[in-house]
Design an enzyme around this catalytic site. Sequence first.
Site, mmCIF file in Angstrom:
data_model
loop_
_atom_site.group_PDB
_atom_site.id
_atom_site.type_symbol
_atom_site.label_atom_id
_atom_site.label_comp_id
_atom_site.label_asym_id
_atom_site.label_seq_id
_atom_site.Cartn_x
_atom_site.Cartn_y
_atom_site.Cartn_z
ATOM 1 N N GLU A 186 0.822 -1.204 0.000
ATOM 2 C CA GLU A 186 0.000 0.000 0.000
ATOM 3 C C GLU A 186 0.862 1.262 0.000
ATOM 4 O OE1 GLU A 186 -3.819 -1.873 2.463
ATOM 5 O OE2 GLU A 186 -2.166 -0.890 3.514
ATOM 6 N N ASP A 247 -5.490 -5.869 10.603
ATOM 7 C CA ASP A 247 -6.456 -5.171 11.455
ATOM 8 C C ASP A 247 -6.200 -5.501 12.925
ATOM 9 O OD1 ASP A 247 -7.576 -4.389 9.034
ATOM 10 O OD2 ASP A 247 -8.981 -6.070 9.029
ATOM 11 N N ALA A 277 -4.717 -13.610 14.962
ATOM 12 C CA ALA A 277 -5.801 -13.505 13.985
ATOM 13 C C ALA A 277 -5.642 -14.510 12.852
ATOM 14 C CB ALA A 277 -5.855 -12.082 13.422
#
Length: 329
Positions: A186, A247, A277
């Site tokens: 990104e 996240d 996660a």
Amino acid sequence: MTVLTPNPAIDITYRVSRQRIGSTVRVLEVLRRAGGKGINVARVLRSLGIEVAAVQPLGGAAGEWIHTRLLAEGISAHSIPITEQTRSTVTVVDDVEHPTVLAEPGPHVPEEAWARLCERVRLTCHDGGILVISGSLPPGAAPTRISDLIAAGRGAGARVIVDVSGPALLAAAAAGADLLKPNAEEALQATGAQEVDAAIAQLLHAGARSIVLSQGRGGLLAVDSHGRRLHQGAVPDVTGNPTGAGDAATAGIAAAWARGAALPVALHWASLLGAAAVLRPSAGEIDLADLSSLAERLPTPPSTSPASSLPAPIPARPPQGPLAGPAAG
């Protein structure tokens, strides 16, 4: 703590034996959850015992379903109604290939709704609090919408963590976000840079106060506006569904800020929660029972020194809560 999700979704996860393009694939298991990057962050924070105000635009039956699910999970939902239907995302996972994510673009959010989102941020944030803005912008939204949201949080006295991509990432830097948390891809795409260091330098020059860059199995790299750097390795040999790991890492940083931990500990928590996660079947969740064993495998954060680390985001005090034990390691 306030977490804003600009483009929430119903997250649908299909587990299959093997992904095959162009073939009929039998789904072995279906999971549906309220989602979007910010909502994933809010859910992890709630798992850690942190009270969260989740702010998001929601529309149609899908939006009503998400609002109801957030309340059922003990998350304070502050939903701004819009006319168009909230989107869905579908993630196809197996134990062989990297997950395939099919993300709908999402509904249009009108001017009035953006104004109400900013006002809700001002009302839910407080002096010394934290605002997390996480996720893609909906179609047609100008990148400067991120600037407006950052200004709303700052106006209430909150520090702002932003995890967005594309032109919105550049806008967040220009607005002076306290911390940007992109992944390496990104950062490169938003800046047009060819190397990670050049991308980081461009974002800092634009006005960001600090950056934590996710590098997958390469761990986390933190850099501040003075060029001071700190690296945190990833938990080795963790396999599963990586969707939502970033996240969870963002939630780890926010939780550390909320509890007064110095940045080396914040990065340690971020790496630990990201790994937790990956072990879960769907994005935006962790199992606290996994943390102890993961912490035993996680490299200890380096000791703080002016040449090799960043200053604590807020005055340090002993961390409290579920992560205090693993983070101390």
